[in-house]
Scaffold this motif. Sequence first.
Motif, PDB file in Angstrom:
ATOM      1  N   VAL A 102      -7.538  -0.253  -0.831  1.00  0.00           N
ATOM      2  CA  VAL A 102      -6.564  -1.067  -0.117  1.00  0.00           C
ATOM      3  C   VAL A 102      -6.262  -0.334   1.178  1.00  0.00           C
ATOM      4  O   VAL A 102      -5.736   0.776   1.167  1.00  0.00           O
ATOM      5  N   ASP A 103      -6.641  -0.968   2.269  1.00  0.00           N
ATOM      6  CA  ASP A 103      -6.520  -0.381   3.595  1.00  0.00           C
ATOM      7  C   ASP A 103      -5.417  -1.137   4.348  1.00  0.00           C
ATOM      8  O   ASP A 103      -4.239  -0.893   4.119  1.00  0.00           O
ATOM      9  N   THR A 104      -5.778  -2.105   5.155  1.00  0.00           N
ATOM     10  CA  THR A 104      -4.781  -2.883   5.889  1.00  0.00           C
ATOM     11  C   THR A 104      -4.009  -3.820   4.969  1.00  0.00           C
ATOM     12  O   THR A 104      -2.900  -4.232   5.290  1.00  0.00           O
ATOM     13  N   GLY A 105      -4.620  -4.179   3.838  1.00  0.00           N
ATOM     14  CA  GLY A 105      -4.001  -5.126   2.917  1.00  0.00           C
ATOM     15  C   GLY A 105      -4.330  -6.571   3.243  1.00  0.00           C
ATOM     16  O   GLY A 105      -3.961  -7.487   2.503  1.00  0.00           O
ATOM     17  N   ASN A 109      -4.040  -9.672   0.613  1.00  0.00           N
ATOM     18  CA  ASN A 109      -3.040 -10.664   0.971  1.00  0.00           C
ATOM     19  C   ASN A 109      -3.683 -12.059   0.982  1.00  0.00           C
ATOM     20  O   ASN A 109      -3.135 -13.018   0.429  1.00  0.00           O
ATOM     21  N   ASP A 130      -5.944   3.957  -2.285  1.00  0.00           N
ATOM     22  CA  ASP A 130      -4.880   3.310  -1.526  1.00  0.00           C
ATOM     23  C   ASP A 130      -4.668   4.107  -0.243  1.00  0.00           C
ATOM     24  O   ASP A 130      -4.486   5.323  -0.283  1.00  0.00           O
ATOM     25  N   PRO A 132      -2.101   3.707   2.426  1.00  0.00           N
ATOM     26  CA  PRO A 132      -0.902   3.016   2.928  1.00  0.00           C
ATOM     27  C   PRO A 132      -0.634   3.214   4.422  1.00  0.00           C
ATOM     28  O   PRO A 132       0.027   2.371   5.036  1.00  0.00           O
ATOM     29  N   ARG A 134      -2.475   2.670   6.794  1.00  0.00           N
ATOM     30  CA  ARG A 134      -3.157   1.615   7.564  1.00  0.00           C
ATOM     31  C   ARG A 134      -2.629   0.216   7.252  1.00  0.00           C
ATOM     32  O   ARG A 134      -3.103  -0.765   7.802  1.00  0.00           O
ATOM     33  N   ARG A 135      -1.634   0.114   6.383  1.00  0.00           N
ATOM     34  CA  ARG A 135      -1.173  -1.183   5.901  1.00  0.00           C
ATOM     35  C   ARG A 135      -0.588  -2.043   7.012  1.00  0.00           C
ATOM     36  O   ARG A 135       0.264  -1.598   7.773  1.00  0.00           O
ATOM     37  N   ASN A 140       1.227  -4.097  -1.979  1.00  0.00           N
ATOM     38  CA  ASN A 140       1.331  -2.803  -2.657  1.00  0.00           C
ATOM     39  C   ASN A 140       0.630  -2.918  -4.000  1.00  0.00           C
ATOM     40  O   ASN A 140       0.963  -3.788  -4.800  1.00  0.00           O
ATOM     41  N   GLU A 147      -4.078   7.975  -3.698  1.00  0.00           N
ATOM     42  CA  GLU A 147      -3.598   7.666  -2.359  1.00  0.00           C
ATOM     43  C   GLU A 147      -4.307   8.617  -1.412  1.00  0.00           C
ATOM     44  O   GLU A 147      -4.330   9.831  -1.646  1.00  0.00           O
TER      45      GLU A 147
END
Length: 179
Positions: A102-105, A109, A130, A132, A134-135, A140, A147
């Motif tokens: 999970v990078d930008t999300g 999404n 994960d 975060p 870069r989210r 989440n 992480e």
Amino acid sequence: MDKHVLEPFIKKEDIAVKVKELGEKITRDFKGEKVLLVGVLKGAWMFLSDLSKNIDLDVEISFISVSSYVGEKTTTSGVVRLMCDIDRPLEGKNLILVEDIVDTGLTLNYLKKLLSVRKPKSISICTLLDKPSRRVAPINPDYSAFEIPDEFVVGYGLDFNNRYRNLPEIYKLIISEDN
């Protein structure tokens, strides 16, 4: 010509321990229920395989394929495209999206919005990595093994231009120009 350097990052033994822990946690959280693991292709296939062996529940498995990378880039284009959809109904099921990272999300999404209209009982996110820092999207993970900082990584299913997926460990990919 670009030269790729692989720097060791996460050992296979450490991955195995974390994947086992995630499987045990999912087993506890969904005790007595069925789950549908949906692997996000192509990166999550190795993680999904190992994770599923560590879940002691009635498990179904399916896949979905999306893309947000173009060519030999190490950053997302920001545009998520559905390449291949899930092959079964989702209504009333405990859906666990299994992702490599999970990078930008943005991808997750997009997937949560796409799949929620199919009325699953629940949607959870399980990721190996994960990132975060870069989210961009409000995502989440419910289950996360590691992480990591903002590094481009390959191995254990993760790739660069469809290379390095078969490596049993995770490496930082360093691209240098060969003069």
